[in-house]
Design a protein around this motif. Structure first.
Motif, short mmCIF file in Angstrom:
data_model
loop_
_atom_site.label_atom_id
_atom_site.label_comp_id
_atom_site.label_asym_id
_atom_site.label_seq_id
_atom_site.Cartn_x
_atom_site.Cartn_y
_atom_site.Cartn_z
N PRO A 134 0.66 -1.23 0.11
CA PRO A 134 -0.04 0.09 0.29
C PRO A 134 0.75 1.03 -0.04
CG PRO A 134 0.19 -0.86 2.82
CD PRO A 134 0.84 -1.33 1.15
N TYR A 135 2.45 1.19 -0.58
CA TYR A 135 2.51 2.40 -0.50
C TYR A 135 3.67 1.90 -1.00
CZ TYR A 135 3.46 -0.74 3.18
OH TYR A 135 4.02 -1.80 4.09
N ILE A 136 4.60 3.14 -1.94
CA ILE A 136 5.75 3.27 -2.80
C ILE A 136 6.58 2.52 -2.75
CG2 ILE A 136 7.44 4.39 -3.70
CD1 ILE A 136 5.48 6.83 -4.14
N SER A 137 7.59 1.64 -2.94
CA SER A 137 8.08 0.36 -2.76
C SER A 137 9.61 1.55 -3.51
CB SER A 137 8.14 -0.55 -3.39
OG SER A 137 7.29 -0.79 -2.30
N ILE A 138 11.32 1.75 -3.03
CA ILE A 138 12.18 1.94 -3.40
C ILE A 138 13.15 0.79 -3.26
CG2 ILE A 138 13.86 3.40 -4.21
CD1 ILE A 138 10.97 4.53 -2.73
N VAL A 139 13.42 -0.06 -4.03
CA VAL A 139 14.27 -1.00 -3.52
C VAL A 139 15.74 -1.43 -4.55
CG1 VAL A 139 14.67 -3.91 -3.09
CG2 VAL A 139 11.95 -2.77 -3.17
N GLN A 140 16.74 -1.56 -3.89
CA GLN A 140 18.18 -1.66 -3.77
C GLN A 140 18.63 -2.79 -3.82
OE1 GLN A 140 20.98 0.94 -2.76
NE2 GLN A 140 22.28 1.04 -4.15
N GLY A 141 19.19 -3.71 -4.84
CA GLY A 141 20.20 -4.84 -5.29
C GLY A 141 21.77 -4.68 -5.01
N VAL A 142 22.18 -4.34 -3.38
CA VAL A 142 23.84 -3.60 -3.33
C VAL A 142 24.57 -4.71 -3.86
CG1 VAL A 142 25.01 -2.72 -1.75
CG2 VAL A 142 22.76 -2.09 -1.55
N GLU A 143 24.12 -5.98 -3.40
CA GLU A 143 25.15 -7.50 -3.76
C GLU A 143 23.66 -7.88 -4.44
OE1 GLU A 143 28.12 -10.18 -1.63
OE2 GLU A 143 26.83 -8.67 -0.60
N GLY A 144 24.37 -8.29 -5.82
CA GLY A 144 22.93 -9.22 -6.26
C GLY A 144 22.38 -8.20 -7.50
N ASN A 145 21.34 -7.98 -7.64
CA ASN A 145 20.18 -7.66 -8.31
C ASN A 145 18.84 -8.39 -9.00
OD1 ASN A 145 20.04 -9.53 -11.17
ND2 ASN A 145 22.35 -9.18 -10.65
N TYR A 146 17.67 -6.90 -9.62
CA TYR A 146 16.87 -7.70 -9.29
C TYR A 146 16.02 -8.23 -10.86
CZ TYR A 146 15.40 -6.91 -4.48
OH TYR A 146 15.67 -7.38 -3.55
N ASP A 147 15.35 -8.91 -11.57
CA ASP A 147 14.55 -8.52 -12.23
C ASP A 147 13.07 -8.25 -11.67
OD1 ASP A 147 16.28 -9.89 -13.93
OD2 ASP A 147 15.01 -11.78 -14.45
N ILE A 148 12.19 -7.39 -11.78
CA ILE A 148 11.31 -6.81 -12.30
C ILE A 148 10.20 -7.42 -13.33
CG2 ILE A 148 12.15 -4.43 -11.65
CD1 ILE A 148 8.97 -5.93 -9.08
N GLN A 149 8.77 -7.34 -12.54
CA GLN A 149 7.66 -6.59 -13.75
C GLN A 149 6.91 -6.64 -12.67
OE1 GLN A 149 5.79 -10.32 -15.11
NE2 GLN A 149 5.45 -8.87 -17.45
N LEU A 150 5.92 -5.12 -12.91
CA LEU A 150 4.88 -4.93 -13.10
C LEU A 150 3.76 -5.00 -13.36
CD1 LEU A 150 6.28 -0.82 -11.45
CD2 LEU A 150 6.43 -3.18 -10.53
N ASN A 151 2.35 -5.68 -12.66
CA ASN A 151 1.76 -6.68 -13.11
C ASN A 151 1.77 -7.31 -14.32
OD1 ASN A 151 -0.59 -4.90 -11.63
ND2 ASN A 151 -0.12 -2.70 -12.63
N ASP A 152 1.77 -6.98 -15.50
CA ASP A 152 1.69 -7.48 -17.08
C ASP A 152 2.74 -7.34 -17.77
OD1 ASP A 152 0.21 -10.29 -16.09
OD2 ASP A 152 -1.18 -8.89 -16.20
N GLY A 153 3.27 -5.64 -17.38
CA GLY A 153 4.25 -4.86 -18.14
C GLY A 153 5.61 -5.64 -18.45
N GLU A 154 6.67 -5.18 -18.54
CA GLU A 154 7.54 -5.55 -18.69
C GLU A 154 8.45 -6.23 -18.31
OE1 GLU A 154 11.88 -3.68 -21.70
OE2 GLU A 154 9.69 -2.67 -22.13
N ILE A 155 9.33 -7.25 -17.90
CA ILE A 155 10.41 -7.58 -17.49
C ILE A 155 11.99 -6.65 -17.50
CG2 ILE A 155 12.25 -9.09 -16.27
CD1 ILE A 155 9.50 -10.61 -17.45
N TYR A 156 12.12 -5.97 -16.43
CA TYR A 156 13.58 -5.44 -16.40
C TYR A 156 14.84 -5.93 -15.28
CZ TYR A 156 10.70 -1.52 -18.37
OH TYR A 156 9.72 -0.27 -18.73
N ASN A 157 15.61 -5.27 -15.63
CA ASN A 157 16.93 -5.90 -14.11
C ASN A 157 17.31 -4.55 -13.69
OD1 ASN A 157 19.70 -6.62 -14.11
ND2 ASN A 157 18.47 -8.40 -13.46
N THR A 158 17.52 -5.44 -12.42
CA THR A 158 18.13 -3.63 -12.22
C THR A 158 19.63 -3.30 -12.49
OG1 THR A 158 19.00 -4.94 -9.91
CG2 THR A 158 16.35 -3.40 -10.25
N GLY A 159 20.37 -4.75 -12.67
CA GLY A 159 22.03 -4.25 -12.23
C GLY A 159 22.62 -4.27 -10.92
#
Length: 263
Positions: free
Chosen positions: A31-56
């Motif tokens: 129920p709030y804005i999320s700001i997430v950082q992969g300091v060591e490692g990284n993420y794949d992220i998809q919002l709803n059914d949108g495009e998949i992104y990688n944070t690096g």
């Protein structure tokens, strides 16, 4: 239209580390804005059914409130560990709407803003008093405003009333009938319209929301599994375990063990 006033209604920070998390898939809806950082490692992220992104490595993703986040964790290839940190914000603007109703947030923080956000996170996570923390939270909000679109490009959220009702009452019994009544729609029309707007049926939205709140409790409290199930509005612990494992491929206790919080 310019924002004249902001009010920080909720802010929280947390971090954790694990060497057992590579490939772990989370689905969240918060129920709030999320700001997430992969300091060591990284993420794949998809919002709803949108495009998949990688944070690096060291990158950030941003998710608005009340959208489905599909997250895959990737541990550092050398150390086998993942260390991440995140901030949750609920920001009201001009007493009438919320920040992510006014701004269209990018999924990935642009490279030219990444160093600035990393510096703010460093100060926030090393802060030893509430005053410095509040300053950092407001600096994060300012950064978000610099690289986000505002105004007419932001889609109107038709079912804000329903979403905010779920956010405020998810621990109680909620029926589709009462949600439809509140929107002055028939049940059939409400289900179809809600799914078209959000990408999922109202009951699915409610389940994902409840399980997302459960993950936060598992990570950040010492409550029992049964108490957490009850607190998120699922009164049968066995059913809660079944739902949780279906979504996260882990039992609640396994999730808590693997995704341990850093003290």
């Amino acid at each position: 239209m310019d924002i004249k006033r902001i009010q920080l209604e909720y802010a929280a920070k947390s971090d954790w580390s694990s060497n057992m998390i590579d490939g772990l898939h989370h689905i969240k809806m918060l129920p709030y804005i999320s700001i997430v950082q992969g300091v060591e490692g990284n993420y794949d992220i998809q919002l709803n059914d949108g495009e998949i992104y990688n944070t690096g490595k060291g990158g950030f993703f941003v998710a608005p409130s009340n959208v489905k986040q599909s997250i895959i964790h990737h541990a550092d290839k050398i150390s086998g560990n993942m260390y991440c940190r995140w901030v949750f914000l609920l920001v009201k603007t001009d007493d009438t709407s919320f920040f992510d109703d006014f701004y269209k947030l990018p999924v990935i923080i642009p490279d030219e803003y990444k160093n600035a956000m990393n510096g703010i996170f460093d100060r926030l996570f090393s802060a030893d008093n509430i005053f410095d923390e509040i300053i950092c939270y407001h600096e994060i909000i300012k950064q978000l405003s610099l690289f986000s679109k505002k105004g007419t490009d932001v889609p109107v959220k038709r079912f804000n009333k329903t979403i905010h009702y779920i956010k405020n009452n998810y621990s109680s019994k909620i029926s589709v009938e009462e949600l439809a009544t509140a929107e002055n729609l028939s049940v059939t029309h409400f289900i179809a319209s809600f799914k078209k707007e959000t990408g999922m049926a109202p009951i699915s939205f409610l389940i994902y929301f409840r399980l997302s709140m459960a993950t936060e409790m598992l990570l950040n409290t010492k409550k029992t599994i049964g108490q957490i199930a009850y607190d998120v509005g699922i009164n049968d612990p066995f059913y809660f375990n079944k739902l949780f494992k279906k979504v996260y491929k882990l039992s609640p206790s396994e999730f808590r063990t693997i995704c341990r919080k850093i003290d």
